[in-house]
Enzyme design. Structure first.
Site, PDB file in Angstrom:
ATOM      1  N   GLY A 128      29.003 -44.095   9.478  1.00 28.81           N
ATOM      2  CA  GLY A 128      27.559 -43.848   9.530  1.00 28.81           C
ATOM      3  C   GLY A 128      27.138 -42.645   8.715  1.00 28.81           C
ATOM      4  O   GLY A 128      26.244 -41.900   9.127  1.00 28.81           O
ATOM      5  N   ASN A 130      25.510 -42.469   5.899  1.00 29.24           N
ATOM      6  CA  ASN A 130      24.445 -42.697   4.916  1.00 29.24           C
ATOM      7  C   ASN A 130      23.113 -42.061   5.296  1.00 29.24           C
ATOM      8  O   ASN A 130      22.183 -42.026   4.517  1.00 29.24           O
ATOM      9  CB  ASN A 130      24.238 -44.200   4.704  1.00 29.24           C
ATOM     10  CG  ASN A 130      23.814 -44.907   5.976  1.00 29.24           C
ATOM     11  OD1 ASN A 130      24.573 -44.965   6.933  1.00 29.24           O
ATOM     12  ND2 ASN A 130      22.600 -45.438   5.995  1.00 29.24           N
ATOM     13  N   ILE A 133      22.637 -36.871  10.522  1.00 23.57           N
ATOM     14  CA  ILE A 133      23.724 -35.904  10.646  1.00 23.57           C
ATOM     15  C   ILE A 133      24.938 -36.345   9.843  1.00 23.57           C
ATOM     16  O   ILE A 133      25.606 -35.523   9.213  1.00 23.57           O
ATOM     17  CB  ILE A 133      24.096 -35.722  12.128  1.00 23.57           C
ATOM     18  CG1 ILE A 133      22.929 -35.105  12.907  1.00 23.57           C
ATOM     19  CG2 ILE A 133      25.334 -34.844  12.287  1.00 23.57           C
ATOM     20  CD1 ILE A 133      23.132 -35.104  14.406  1.00 23.57           C
ATOM     21  N   SER A 257      27.499 -36.625  23.004  1.00 21.70           N
ATOM     22  CA  SER A 257      26.175 -36.094  23.333  1.00 21.70           C
ATOM     23  C   SER A 257      26.191 -35.498  24.726  1.00 21.70           C
ATOM     24  O   SER A 257      26.979 -35.916  25.591  1.00 21.70           O
ATOM     25  CB  SER A 257      25.126 -37.217  23.266  1.00 21.70           C
ATOM     26  OG  SER A 257      23.890 -36.787  23.806  1.00 21.70           O
ATOM     27  N   TYR A 290      23.424 -45.896  26.367  1.00 21.90           N
ATOM     28  CA  TYR A 290      23.772 -44.834  25.426  1.00 21.90           C
ATOM     29  C   TYR A 290      24.558 -43.728  26.130  1.00 21.90           C
ATOM     30  O   TYR A 290      25.580 -43.252  25.617  1.00 21.90           O
ATOM     31  CB  TYR A 290      22.498 -44.270  24.796  1.00 21.90           C
ATOM     32  CG  TYR A 290      22.729 -43.123  23.845  1.00 21.90           C
ATOM     33  CD1 TYR A 290      23.231 -43.349  22.561  1.00 21.90           C
ATOM     34  CD2 TYR A 290      22.435 -41.808  24.218  1.00 21.90           C
ATOM     35  CE1 TYR A 290      23.440 -42.301  21.674  1.00 21.90           C
ATOM     36  CE2 TYR A 290      22.642 -40.758  23.341  1.00 21.90           C
ATOM     37  CZ  TYR A 290      23.140 -41.005  22.075  1.00 21.90           C
ATOM     38  OH  TYR A 290      23.353 -39.968  21.216  1.00 21.90           O
TER      39      TYR A 290
END
Length: 412
Positions: A128, A130, A133, A257, A290
């Site tokens: 990820g 692209n 962060i 997270s 999540y």
């Protein structure tokens, strides 16, 4: 004093100032030595203080060490387009003593942590990378010489990210490869393509994730948030662990997270429950999904470190920052609105990437893992995130899922 005066060593204002006829130089690996042009000799000790020195850190950002046609070492400043025989690190020499690591905090940017670092001998893989962060993490590494590979689902966006970094520095070594974490088949294909390159892998950053996704199943029959945030990364590390072990010392960095604190994964028997991780539609809530995936990230990182640290591969998890305006929340207009309101009071993307970069390259973390970081500082995760039995149970479940699931087949 008479002897010093006779030698011409008393007419300087500073103890560190060299007497006439002397020149300070440095070796390729940063050790300072002194040349006496009158007597045609060199020595390691400063002619006045008697101290040994070395250059502090690696070459500054934008500098590169090369060799001219005569075989002499030269230093190229790509930012200001100039060349010199003077090692710029000599402006920041330190005595040959142990230097305490610098302390960072929530205001630190990723490029600050990398200041003076030369990563030209590192191969770094970022999922990820692209946008958000992940992009700032990739950019920071690439601008300091690392060979960076962006593993992304959308190759078009990834190619634009590569072009953006290379426009900033034409010598940046960065490339994009296709990897869809929502497909176990795609992850396996990516791993085989990476191995075909015959590259080492020094740092693997498990960065990709989704948040506030509407309920959907992947081609493997699993809830998408769980598979993209956790199971896809689990399989990726499984497929590349032999490369990591051959590249040791190597590091895995897992972006989690603080929201991991607000959930649970266990059933009434104390086992990790697949029905909670991959719920049916009527029992699905996007934020809870999540939170559970982020708890999985920490448990996975801890168990990975326990299993691979004897082979020179360490793993740490981290929280990048609160309410950061990334593309994670694009699926829900309300979250996008809330993140937009909070944007002036939260970290920038560069600051958000700092803890990832710190966990990836901090010298003081060499050989250390199984920890959780926030603002470049170690802190304790939730009680369940520290539970070894939960970590082992999740690992066993994940192993079973990636073994038994394939495209279009639901074995469980």
């Amino acid at each position: 004093m008479a002897a010093l005066k006779y030698a011409g060593m008393d007419d300087t204002d500073s103890d560190d100032e060299l007497p006439p006829g002397w020149e300070e130089r440095s070796t390729k690996d940063g050790w300072v030595y002194y040349a006496n042009h009158d007597e045609m000799k060199t020595q390691w000790e400063h002619p006045k203080t008697g101290k040994k020195k070395r250059c502090a850190g690696d070459l500054p950002y934008g500098w590169e060490q090369e060799t001219d046609e005569k075989g002499q070492i030269i230093y190229v400043d790509h930012i200001n387009k100039r060349t010199t025989y003077f090692d710029p690190r000599q402006a920041f020499t330190v005595e040959d003593v142990i230097v305490k690591p610098k302390r960072y905090d929530g205001n630190t940017a990723a490029l600050e942590i990398l200041q003076g670092r030369d990563l030209s001998d590192r191969v770094i893989l970022i999922t990820g990378g692209n946008a958000g962060i992940g992009f700032e993490t990739a950019r920071s590494f690439a601008l300091h010489g690392a060979h960076v590979i962006l593993a992304c689902r959308n190759l078009s966006r990834a190619s634009k990210a590569v072009s953006s970094i290379q426009q900033e520095w034409h010598k940046a070594r960065v490339e994009a490869m296709m990897c869809d974490l929502a497909s176990l088949r795609s992850v396996r294909e990516f791993a085989e393509s990476f191995k075909a390159k015959k590259l080492p892998l020094h740092i693997l950053v498990c960065n990709a994730g989704v948040c506030t996704q509407p309920w959907s199943l992947t081609e493997d029959g699993l809830e998408s948030t769980f598979q993209i945030c956790h199971l896809g990364h689990f399989l990726l590390v499984q497929c590349l662990q032999d490369v990591l072990r051959r590249s040791a010392p190597a590091r895995v960095v897992v972006v989690s997270s603080e929201s991991h604190r607000f959930t649970d994964l266990l059933d009434s028997c104390g086992k990790v429950d697949l029905a909670l991780l991959s719920p049916e539609k009527k029992k699905y809530w996007s934020m809870l999904a999540y939170n559970r995936a982020k708890l999985c990230n920490i448990l996975f990182s801890n168990e990975l470190h326990r299993r691979l640290s004897p082979h020179g591969v360490t793993s740490n998890a981290l929280h990048p920052g609160n309410m950061m305006y990334t593309s994670l929340h694009h699926s829900w207009w309300l979250m996008t609105f809330l993140f937009t309101l909070a944007r002036p009071f939260t970290k920038s993307m560069q600051q958000g990437a700092a803890t990832t970069v710190y966990c990836a390259i901090a010298p003081e973390l060499e050989g250390l893992g199984g920890m959780y970081f926030n603002n470049c500082f170690r802190c304790l995760p939730s009680i369940q995130a520290q539970d070894q039995s939960s970590a082992a149970s999740l690992w066993e479940l994940s192993e079973r899922l990636v073994t038994e699931r394939s495209a279009g087949i639901q074995a469980l």
